[in-house]
Design a protein around this motif. Structure first.
Motif, PDB file in Angstrom:
ATOM      1  N   ASP A  28       0.809  -1.246   0.011  1.00 60.52           N
ATOM      2  CA  ASP A  28      -0.134  -0.023  -0.044  1.00 60.52           C
ATOM      3  C   ASP A  28       1.085   0.962   0.092  1.00 60.52           C
ATOM      4  OD1 ASP A  28      -2.338   1.283  -0.029  1.00 60.52           O
ATOM      5  OD2 ASP A  28      -2.658   0.996   2.070  1.00 60.52           O
ATOM      6  N   PHE A  29       1.266   1.628  -1.322  1.00 61.52           N
ATOM      7  CA  PHE A  29       2.034   2.855  -1.372  1.00 61.52           C
ATOM      8  C   PHE A  29       1.818   3.768  -2.500  1.00 61.52           C
ATOM      9  CE2 PHE A  29       4.591  -0.222  -3.726  1.00 61.52           C
ATOM     10  CZ  PHE A  29       4.920   0.502  -4.867  1.00 61.52           C
ATOM     11  N   GLU A  30       2.266   5.075  -2.382  1.00 68.04           N
ATOM     12  CA  GLU A  30       1.958   5.748  -4.050  1.00 68.04           C
ATOM     13  C   GLU A  30       3.196   6.612  -3.920  1.00 68.04           C
ATOM     14  OE1 GLU A  30      -1.094   8.894  -3.099  1.00 68.04           O
ATOM     15  OE2 GLU A  30      -0.283   9.693  -1.396  1.00 68.04           O
ATOM     16  N   LEU A  31       3.797   6.673  -4.865  1.00 65.09           N
ATOM     17  CA  LEU A  31       5.076   7.240  -5.358  1.00 65.09           C
ATOM     18  C   LEU A  31       4.644   8.457  -6.197  1.00 65.09           C
ATOM     19  CD1 LEU A  31       8.201   7.323  -5.498  1.00 65.09           C
ATOM     20  CD2 LEU A  31       8.100   5.774  -7.402  1.00 65.09           C
ATOM     21  N   ILE A  32       4.841   9.580  -5.413  1.00 66.12           N
ATOM     22  CA  ILE A  32       4.419  10.818  -6.122  1.00 66.12           C
ATOM     23  C   ILE A  32       5.529  11.726  -6.746  1.00 66.12           C
ATOM     24  CG2 ILE A  32       3.158  13.146  -5.766  1.00 66.12           C
ATOM     25  CD1 ILE A  32       1.724  11.788  -3.335  1.00 66.12           C
ATOM     26  N   ILE A  33       5.536  11.702  -7.822  1.00 59.20           N
ATOM     27  CA  ILE A  33       6.624  12.409  -8.676  1.00 59.20           C
ATOM     28  C   ILE A  33       6.114  13.925  -9.087  1.00 59.20           C
ATOM     29  CG2 ILE A  33       8.547  12.272 -10.322  1.00 59.20           C
ATOM     30  CD1 ILE A  33       8.483  10.182  -8.287  1.00 59.20           C
ATOM     31  N   ILE A  34       6.598  15.000  -8.590  1.00 55.50           N
ATOM     32  CA  ILE A  34       6.225  16.167  -9.285  1.00 55.50           C
ATOM     33  C   ILE A  34       7.436  16.692 -10.357  1.00 55.50           C
ATOM     34  CG2 ILE A  34       6.120  18.510  -8.751  1.00 55.50           C
ATOM     35  CD1 ILE A  34       6.434  15.991  -6.042  1.00 55.50           C
ATOM     36  N   ASP A  35       6.928  16.678 -11.635  1.00 55.14           N
ATOM     37  CA  ASP A  35       7.607  17.208 -12.534  1.00 55.14           C
ATOM     38  C   ASP A  35       7.850  18.649 -12.627  1.00 55.14           C
ATOM     39  OD1 ASP A  35       9.256  17.557 -14.954  1.00 55.14           O
ATOM     40  OD2 ASP A  35       7.322  17.669 -16.056  1.00 55.14           O
TER      41      ASP A  35
END
Ligand code: UDP
Ligand code: MG
Length: 304
Positions: A32-39
């Protein structure tokens, strides 16, 4: 659920390795995870590469900003989207090892801490940069009154209460390591060695680091103003005595036509006043920025 927040600006060379290492770590901790990448408005293939990776891994979320807003704004964007019970944030240049997140998570889970800060034991960057950074940390640590801020950067993990506290701080000029210390809570530290950037150049130029350092100092302390007042008082005392001397000289008739002393005091007072005006200006600029109340970033597109 765990959220990992990473800002990226022109990091096409690193995207693949970064994604692989982060996903591996996150998968080891749990599903249960999310990998949030901000470009952050990258001009190279960073966004395309990210979208590519997302094809096979739905838990990657990409927030693409409308232009480059800077490191701290980009992380803030990611934090605002994070839905996890535990949230980690780190730079995307692999100078900070994602593998450390497992340890941070275990410490957080044990319940004795609310925030785990990554603390750099050593840095492998050039001597000049290391020197400047350590001077900054010394000054900042002293003038801000914040504890244990030395050698601590963005790399950290915290629980949801901490996230909400961080997000409730609405100031526009943000220095997150400072804010994270300011909010209190139970802070823990993990020491690690900071790697040198492998094959790519730092995206923060000297002037960006300088600006970040000044933001940090001006938004957390009134020491610059205190220096003005202190020097001002010394000036008043010195010129009081000088004034008495001038009067006595006049009365007893040994006053000379003092061109040099006049010029010197004009130079001296003039330049001190200019410096003080500059310092006041820095604060006024920041007040102005805050009252404009502009959003910290604009999102162009979200890939979720
Ligand atoms: N970064 C960003 N926006 C910027 C500059 C940098 O999102 O305007 C990202 C960058 O891609 C990296 C992280 O912020 O993931 C830290 O940047 P960098 O390593 O260049 O900074 P330094 O370590 O030199 O302070
Ligand atoms: Mg870096």
């Amino acid at each position: 659920m765990i959220s990992l927040v990473i800002p990226l600006y022109n990091e096409e060379k690193l995207v693949d390795e970064l994604m692989s290492r982060c996903l591996k770590v996150l998968n080891e901790i749990g599903d249960d995870f999310e990998l949030i990448i901000i470009d952050d408005g990258s001009k190279d293939q960073t966004l395309e590469k990210l979208i590519d990776r997302k094809e096979n891994e739905k838990r990657i979320k990409i927030i693409s900003l409308s232009r480059n807003f800077g490191h701290q704004a980009a992380i803030t964007a990611g934090l605002e989207f994070a839905r996890g019970d535990f949230v980690a944030m780190m730079d995307g240049d692999l100078q900070d090892p994602p593998e450390l997140i497992t340890e941070m998570y275990i410490l957080l889970k044990s319940g004795s801490f609310d925030i785990i800060n990554g603390k750099r034991k050593s840095r492998k960057e050039g001597l000049q940069k290391r020197l400047l950074i350590s001077i900054f940390h010394k000054i900042f640590g002293n003038v801000s009154g914040l504890k244990e801020i030395e050698n601590v950067g963005n790399f950290s993990m915290f629980n949801r209460s901490v996230l909400l506290a961080l997000l409730s701080l609405k100031e526009k000029i943000r220095y997150l390591p400072g804010l994270r210390s300011f909010i209190g809570f139970k802070q823990g530290f993990i020491e690690y060695d900071r790697k040198v950037r492998t094959d790519t150049k730092s995206k923060m130029h000297f002037k960006d680091l300088l600006a970040l350092g000044l933001d940090a100092i001006f938004s957390f302390s009134k020491t610059p103003l205190k220096i003005c007042i202190f020097l001002g008082i010394i000036g008043v005392i010195v010129f009081l005595f000088a004034g008495i001397y001038v009067l006595i000289a006049k009365i007893f008739g040994f006053a000379l036509l003092g061109w040099s002393s006049t010029m010197l005091s004009i130079y001296f007072l003039g330049s001190i006043q200019l410096i003080f005006l500059g310092i006041l200006g820095e604060y006024i600029f920041r007040i102005y920025k805050e009252t404009q109340n502009r959003p910290i970033y604009f999102v162009k597109e979200i890939y979720d």
